[in-house]
Design a protein around this motif. Structure first.
Motif, short mmCIF file in Angstrom:
data_model
loop_
_atom_site.label_atom_id
_atom_site.label_comp_id
_atom_site.label_asym_id
_atom_site.label_seq_id
_atom_site.Cartn_x
_atom_site.Cartn_y
_atom_site.Cartn_z
N ASP A 263 39.35 29.68 -1.36
CA ASP A 263 38.97 28.36 -0.85
C ASP A 263 37.46 28.19 -0.80
N PHE A 264 36.74 29.30 -0.67
CA PHE A 264 35.29 29.22 -0.53
C PHE A 264 34.60 28.86 -1.84
N ILE A 269 35.25 22.69 1.11
CA ILE A 269 36.03 23.49 2.05
C ILE A 269 35.19 24.62 2.62
N ALA A 270 34.38 25.25 1.77
CA ALA A 270 33.57 26.39 2.21
C ALA A 270 32.55 25.97 3.27
N VAL A 271 31.88 24.85 3.06
CA VAL A 271 30.83 24.43 4.01
C VAL A 271 31.41 24.14 5.40
N PRO A 272 32.50 23.37 5.53
CA PRO A 272 33.05 23.18 6.88
C PRO A 272 33.50 24.48 7.54
N LEU A 273 34.10 25.39 6.75
CA LEU A 273 34.57 26.65 7.34
C LEU A 273 33.40 27.52 7.81
N LEU A 274 32.39 27.68 6.98
CA LEU A 274 31.25 28.50 7.35
C LEU A 274 30.44 27.85 8.48
N SER A 275 30.31 26.53 8.42
CA SER A 275 29.56 25.85 9.47
C SER A 275 30.30 25.89 10.79
N SER A 390 40.24 16.28 4.72
CA SER A 390 40.30 15.36 3.58
C SER A 390 40.26 16.11 2.25
N SER A 391 39.80 17.36 2.27
CA SER A 391 39.70 18.15 1.03
C SER A 391 40.90 19.06 0.84
N ALA A 392 41.78 19.17 1.84
CA ALA A 392 42.93 20.07 1.76
C ALA A 392 44.17 19.30 1.32
#
Length: 473
Positions: A263-264, A269-275, A390-392
């Motif tokens: 997903d990264f 998706i990666a930016v929201p998860l890491l942030s 919104s990206s999933a």
């Protein structure tokens, strides 16, 4: 019946679902935050250090870290409403027993079980995303996200009042009858979900992830005793990171990972998860520092009572209440990327200004700077979860939000631990009284610990701002 909110028409179904889910979110945040003004009191009550009392916060978030992916997958597989109701019942029982915790170890154990409540919001998000049309749900998400502020605004003054004049345990008990009513309302009002994706649960991955953060967190807790340059400390950090590396390798090879490393590859998706990780770390680190800074005696702190601390923090939390829906509307107008860059930049500047106020030591200036920081934090919180969902795909919404919660709780777990370790490490003597003409001193956390906490929080927000430039929407 339809109603307008910022130009967005919300259906009567949307309003009913929002009423129930927002109320649940508020009471869950109330329970989570109600203990925060009492951290110094709990420290004295159980005879523990600042680094040890940080686990009152971190034990709950660490359990939520492990449970969120499990509950996300169960919600995708067996129905979001059903899993939400079971979660609420377990949460009710955990809160009931936490209110009677007689010792520090038992308190930590019960707070750990209580961590199941941190999975409530992610499941609620996916219920909304499934049932509401695309135009409605960004505003709805903003409303749910902003309930953090309402829960905090209610918990901080009320919890502080009850803790000062009764006990912090009694503050927990006040949530129980409301929780019981909300469980019934959730059963009667919320719709059942349609998505069913049967997946196994990666228990090995969960064990590796939890073990890694327990070891890293424990190493930071003991750092003031062992020494920050000691062999024990660095061996603990190395062991925790090694287990985290094993977790990543395991996730790459398993069929149903907790965190899908693939997903990264998608920046949206990666930016929201890491942030979520770095923002959660900075926010909880700052909260613990603020409570101690307000309640420590002058000239180190402001010498506030528990009640005054709660009253001081509460209006600042309300910023998120008003900012949440507005950011939802703004995302529709200018896009996720711009909102996330601007708000994380505001939070980064706010952290640096907070570090400066430690030495300025003017309460009004401190409050103004905290408001600036909260405006940024509110935007980061609302934008990242809305962008992620919104990206999933619809089938993986609950799993994805569970992953997001896990990332945020990793940060929430480490933030208070590091703040507590800094407060235990940097000490300043204060005059207690004179005995036969001899001054008697006692030690409290020094200003350096607060400055470092706020600077670290600023750095984490700056990292989010840099990562946000990769967002494509």
């Amino acid at each position: 019946m339809l109603r307008n909110l910022g130009g967005i028409r919300l259906s009567s179904d949307a309003l009913r679902y929002l009423a129930v889910l927002a109320s649940i979110s508020i009471i869950a945040m109330y329970v989570e935050m109600v203990v925060m003004p009492s951290l110094p009191t709990i420290e004295r009550q159980y005879g523990i250090t600042e680094s040890e009392v940080s686990w009152v916060l971190s034990s709950e978030t660490l359990a939520g870290l492990a449970l969120a992916p499990i509950l996300g997958k169960l919600a995708d597989s067996y129905g979001r409403k059903k899993v939400l109701l079971i979660t609420l019942i377990i949460y009710f029982v955990a809160v009931f027993f936490t209110s009677m915790a007689p010792t520090y170890p038992i308190l930590i154990m019960l707070r750990t079980i209580q961590g199941i409540g941190l999975s409530i919001n992610p499941i609620g998000y996916t219920l909304l995303r499934e049932k509401l049309p695309p135009r409605e749900w960004p505003v709805a998400q903003g409303i749910i996200a902003s309930t953090f502020a309402i829960g905090a605004a209610v918990a901080l003054p009320i919890g502080a009042y009850l803790a000062q004049y009764y006990s912090w345990q009694f503050a927990y008990e006040t949530a129980l009858p409301i929780l019981a009513v909300l469980i019934l309302m959730a059963y009667l009002v919320l719709p059942e979900s349609e998505a069913r994706v049967s997946e196994s649960i990666d228990y090995v991955g969960l064990a590796l992830l939890a073990m890694s953060f327990v070891i890293i967190g424990y190493s930071f807790t003991e750092a003031p005793t062992w020494g920050w340059l000691s062999e024990d400390f660095w061996l603990g950090i190395a062991l925790g990171l090694a287990i985290l590396f094993l977790f990543i390798n395991h996730e790459l090879s398993t069929q149903n990972p907790i965190i899908n490393i693939g997903d990264f590859a998608n920046p949206n998706i990666a930016v929201p998860l890491l942030s979520s990780f770095v923002a959660g770390f900075g926010m909880f680190l700052s909260f613990q520092a603020l409570v101690y800074m307000f309640e420590l005696p002058k000239p180190i702190g402001y010498g506030m009572t528990i009640l005054r601390t709660g009253l001081t923090l509460a209006p600042i939390a309300l910023i998120m209440l008003f900012a949440g829906p507005l950011y939802g509307i703004l995302m529709n107008a200018v896009g996720y990327r711009r909102v996330l860059i601007i708000t994380s930049g505001i939070a980064a500047i706010g952290g640096l200004l907070m570090a400066a106020t430690v030495y300025i030591h003017e309460l009004m200036i401190t409050i103004i700077v905290m408001i600036i920081s909260m405006v940024g934090i509110a935007g980061m919180t609302v934008t990242r979860i809305t962008l992620l969902i919104s990206s999933a795909s619809r089938e993986r919404m609950a799993t994805m939000t569970g992953t997001n919660t896990a990332m945020r709780l990793m940060g929430n777990t480490l933030g208070p631990v590091i703040a507590g370790s800094l407060e235990t490490t940097y000490r300043t003597p204060l005059l207690a009284y004179y005995l036969n003409g001899m001054p008697i001193f006692y030690e409290v956390p020094g200003k350096e610990s607060f400055v470092l906490s706020f600077v670290i929080a600023s750095i984490t927000a700056f990292i989010v701002m840099i990562m946000s430039t990769k967002v494509t929407r």
